[in-house]
Design an enzyme around this catalytic site. Structure first.
Site, PDB file in Angstrom:
ATOM      1  CG  ASN A  97       4.295  -5.126   0.786  1.00  0.00           C
ATOM      2  OD1 ASN A  97       5.495  -4.998   0.565  1.00  0.00           O
ATOM      3  ND2 ASN A  97       3.727  -4.633   1.879  1.00  0.00           N
TER       4      ASN A  97
ATOM      5  CG  ASN B 248      10.169  -4.886  -0.207  1.00  0.00           C
ATOM      6  OD1 ASN B 248       9.310  -4.408  -0.934  1.00  0.00           O
ATOM      7  ND2 ASN B 248      10.650  -4.240   0.837  1.00  0.00           N
TER       8      ASN B 248
ATOM      9  CG  HIS C 144       7.553   2.382   1.208  1.00  0.00           C
ATOM     10  ND1 HIS C 144       6.205   2.529   1.449  1.00  0.00           N
ATOM     11  CD2 HIS C 144       7.857   1.118   1.619  1.00  0.00           C
ATOM     12  CE1 HIS C 144       5.719   1.423   1.994  1.00  0.00           C
ATOM     13  NE2 HIS C 144       6.702   0.556   2.085  1.00  0.00           N
TER      14      HIS C 144
END
Length: 354
Positions: free
Chosen positions: A223, A269, A114
């Site tokens: 996140n 991201n 991930h």
């Protein structure tokens, strides 16, 4: 009287569930569409067919790709193929993505990478930190990058009760990192319930061999995470709140929130432009399309650049946007020497010369 009370309670429950459903659609930006913002000199990267969820680039131009993520509720174009780590040398005239070999003893069949992050030690050793979900569990893997062999030597697997649902990671030492938990629970049903009820229980954890602690909390779904070039600030993306948080880092590694930047998209991201300190954000304009995959109406992609985030009025510009006809579900964008890489949750990856 009892029936009336029961009907009243049922009505309240239905109303609450309906309100939560509408709120979730709003958090997912379920009705949003994007207008294309194209870049010249772009092409899809050969060899990446099933996602490149995160990308990290070393100062020498070597880019690492986390590929092949399988995640509950998300589509996959290669559900039976293990994930891996790819590398591309951006100094080359025509760079290609090559898969890195991983040392024996590491369970490649269950590799489900991930978020990733690199750390260069004082002796120039390069460490690669990888969030891994073997059988949908949560670990952090630490590798040593061996450049001459194009390989990764597995050093350590980290599990901890404070890391129940790890999403992304930023390394700050050879065995030290900050990590985001995108859910409070690890159980899939409780994760869904937590998201539906909008509990804001997710957090950021600091890990070192001597200390593990929660250093920031209260996020809807924490996140992406990264660190400023001067190492003074930690940036955290709250994907369902459409926010980028700026947190000040203290000598004891605790964090204090400094400001929050509101955006109109689901922020995934975060990457730092080494030449300017700008933040590049891989975004999902419409989160519902991510989870309810329709090949005839695929998830779109969006990349934002945030300039001067510490100022009173940061500048936010759209670098790239696509309706899914080229790139579906952008999750990360990283830049090196005017070369832009855009990765996705489960689709392709794009290489552009700016």
């Amino acid at each position: 009287m009892g029936r009336l009370l029961a009907l009243s309670l049922l009505g309240i429950a239905v109303a609450l569930l309906g309100e939560r459903f509408l709120a979730l659609r709003n958090r997912l930006k379920a009705s949003r569409e994007v207008e294309s913002v194209d870049l010249p000199n772009c092409h899809l990267i050969k060899g990446i067919e099933a996602g490149s969820e995160d990308i990290d680039i070393l100062p020498n131009g070597l880019a690492f790709f986390s590929v092949g993520l399988k995640y509950p509720g998300l589509h996959s174009f290669a559900p039976d193929k293990p994930g891996g780590i790819l590398m591309m040398d951006l100094k080359e005239e025509n760079p290609r993505a090559l898969e890195l070999r991983i040392s024996r003893g590491f369970n490649l069949a269950l590799f489900n990478p991930h978020g990733i992050s690199t750390f260069i030690d004082s002796d120039d050793t390069v460490y690669l930190f990888v969030v891994n979900h073997p059988e949908f569990k949560n670990t952090v893997e630490i590798f040593k990058f061996e450049e001459e062999e194009n390989s990764l030597l597995h050093l350590k697997t980290i599990k901890h009760e404070l890391l129940p649902s790890v999403n992304d990671i930023v390394a700050v030492g050879p065995a030290h990192f900050y990590a985001t938990n995108d859910h409070y629970f690890s159980d899939p049903f409780l994760k869904y319930l937590e998201t539906y009820l909008n509990l804001h229980w997710t957090n950021v954890v600091y890990y070192s061999p001597n200390e593990v602690k929660v250093v920031a909390e209260g996020f809807d779904s924490a996140n992406g995470i990264n660190i400023s070039p001067d190492k003074k600030y930690i940036y955290v993306a709250d994907i369902l709140a459409h926010e980028v948080h700026v947190l000040e880092k203290h000598p004891n590694m605790n964090l204090t929130q400094l400001k929050v930047l509101k955006l109109d998209t689901l922020v995934d991201n975060l990457s730092i432009d080494p030449s300017s300190g700008d933040i590049l954000v891989g975004c999902h304009p419409n989160g519902q399309k991510l989870f309810v995959y329709d090949p005839n109406n695929p998830p779109s992609s969006e990349v934002l650049r945030i300039q001067n985030i510490l100022s009173e009025k940061p500048t936010v510009t759209t670098v790239y946007a696509n309706n899914g006809s080229v790139l579906q579900g952008s999750s990360v964008a990283s830049v090196y020497d005017r070369k832009l890489l855009i990765g996705t949750l489960y689709h392709r990856a794009l290489y552009c010369e700016l």
